[in-house]
Design an enzyme around this catalytic site. Structure first.
Site, PDB file in Angstrom:
ATOM      1  CB  ILE A 155      87.070  26.931 112.866  1.00  0.00           C
ATOM      2  CG1 ILE A 155      86.547  26.087 114.033  1.00  0.00           C
ATOM      3  CG2 ILE A 155      85.887  26.787 111.700  1.00  0.00           C
ATOM      4  CD1 ILE A 155      85.110  26.590 114.805  1.00  0.00           C
ATOM      5  CG  ASP A 174      92.622  37.239 114.679  1.00  0.00           C
ATOM      6  OD1 ASP A 174      93.126  37.679 115.796  1.00  0.00           O
ATOM      7  OD2 ASP A 174      92.466  36.172 114.496  1.00  0.00           O
ATOM      8  CB  THR A 233      79.996  28.731 110.363  1.00  0.00           C
ATOM      9  OG1 THR A 233      81.058  29.077 110.363  1.00  0.00           O
ATOM     10  CG2 THR A 233      79.423  28.276 109.045  1.00  0.00           C
ATOM     11  NE  ARG A 235      78.289  31.317 120.033  1.00  0.00           N
ATOM     12  CZ  ARG A 235      78.643  30.164 119.630  1.00  0.00           C
ATOM     13  NH1 ARG A 235      78.672  29.859 118.464  1.00  0.00           N
ATOM     14  NH2 ARG A 235      79.165  29.202 120.567  1.00  0.00           N
ATOM     15  CG  ASP A 259      75.272  26.140 111.136  1.00  0.00           C
ATOM     16  OD1 ASP A 259      74.283  25.575 110.814  1.00  0.00           O
ATOM     17  OD2 ASP A 259      76.138  25.973 111.873  1.00  0.00           O
ATOM     18  CD  GLU A 264      71.306  30.058 117.186  1.00  0.00           C
ATOM     19  OE1 GLU A 264      71.874  29.101 117.796  1.00  0.00           O
ATOM     20  OE2 GLU A 264      71.885  30.606 116.069  1.00  0.00           O
ATOM     21  CG  HIS A 296      74.169  26.621 115.926  1.00  0.00           C
ATOM     22  ND1 HIS A 296      74.159  27.763 116.768  1.00  0.00           N
ATOM     23  CD2 HIS A 296      75.667  26.527 115.900  1.00  0.00           C
ATOM     24  CE1 HIS A 296      75.199  28.089 117.283  1.00  0.00           C
ATOM     25  NE2 HIS A 296      76.136  27.279 116.645  1.00  0.00           N
TER      26      HIS A 296
END
Length: 338
Positions: A155, A174, A233, A235, A259, A264, A296
């Protein structure tokens, strides 16, 4: 194979029924989310299929195992809601959908960036009321600005491709930097502290682990460039929401596109418009005119739903046919971030 689905919506049924034409499984759909109180709904099932707001903790997995459930199939990429150690203990493999449409989530992240930067949501509210003033709607050129991308999976790489098309500089972090990819995509891997310090827009695309939980906290926000746009977008629990609210109040965070939200499950995917919101933190977030929250829905495209359904059923079919489970997830020791 008999499969019990939890947390299903009408669009889930449509996509899975369509995909099942190639497999011929027996489905049993439930709207309720899996937890220890309703695990009995899986009685007689060979596999359960769950989503992000279902809870497969140790107690729930113990019940599933006792009923003869042999497989847990996630119809999503994340697996933080499953106790992988308990699943291994009871001999229940866990499979997921590691990639369904990276384009869908990446494009949604860009939509949030653009809307927040150019105040599209505020302009929409105004013009609907006949207010065509430009006051308070100024944005900035994304061309030449710096994006900080945390996590460089599929993504994130699609997002980076899009942002490079805007003419943005891209910094990445990363725990497993890919030098070959960085050279090819003209991306600079940096430390988290440097990313926070230099990025005009930060987007989160890393998994939720014990090490990444609340990685965006007061300390991290304090290191960010004033006015930064923060996008999540991934968690909800990657961000400490109360720290985010403080960052917004102090204008350290210029805008936030969310998102996902750490609590949630009580709201997302449901219509709660006829209820009084009892989550004071969520209500406070929604009160900011520089926050856009979506439910989400980053994954929610026709192509992604079809891909999710097909991959999920292929995972189950591989298990049924005793093939290698290419999308299995197992409990592993976590590696520290930073």
């Amino acid at each position: 194979m008999k499969i019990t689905f939890f947390g299903t919506q009408p669009y889930d049924r449509e996509s899975f029924d369509r995909a099942n034409a190639s497999f011929g499984f027996e489905f049993n759909y439930h709207r309720s989310h899996l937890n220890g109180n309703n695990a009995l709904l899986a009685q007689g099932a060979d596999a359960v299929c769950i989503f992000v707001n279902d809870t497969a903790d140790a107690g729930t997995i113990r019940q599933l195992a006792a009923m003869g459930v042999k497989l847990i199939a996630l119809r999503c990429a994340g697996f933080n809601n499953v106790d992988l150690k308990a699943a291994a203990e009871y001999g229940i493999p866990v499979v997921r959908v590691p990639a369904y449409s990276p384009h869908a989530v990446a494009e949604h992240a860009v939509a949030l960036m653009l809307a927040l930067n150019r105040k599209v949501h505020r302009a929409y509210w105004r013009t609907r009321d006949g207010n065509f003033s430009l006051h308070g709607l100024m944005g900035f050129d994304m061309y030449g600005k710096t994006a900080g991308i945390i996590g460089t999976g599929k993504i994130a790489r699609e997002l980076i491709r899009i942002l490079k098309g805007f003419g943005m500089k891209v910094l990445a972090y990363d725990i497993f930097p890919d030098a070959e990819y960085a050279a090819q995509a003209q991306v600079e891997y940096v430390t988290l502290d440097e990313l926070y310090r230099r990025a005009d827009i930060i987007s989160l695309h890393c998994p939720l682990t014990d090490q990444t939980r609340y990685m965006i906290n007061g300390d991290a926000i304090g290191k960010m460039k004033p006015g930064v746009i923060l996008i999540n977008t991934g968690r909800g629990q990657l961000i400490h929401t109360e720290a985010l609210i403080e960052g917004l109040k102090e204008k350290k965070i210029g805008a936030a596109g969310l998102d996902v939200y750490e609590e949630e499950a009580a709201y997302f995917y449901e219509d709660t418009s006829d209820r009084i919101m009892d989550d004071d933190i969520l209500a406070r977030l929604l009160s900011f005119n520089n926050v856009i929250m979506t439910s989400h829905q980053g994954f929610f495209t026709r192509e992604a739903l079809d891909s999710i359904a097909h991959t999920t059923l292929q995972n189950i079919n591989d298990f049924d046919k005793h093939r290698k489970l290419v999308n299995e997830v197992r409990a592993e020791p976590e590696k520290a971030i930073g």
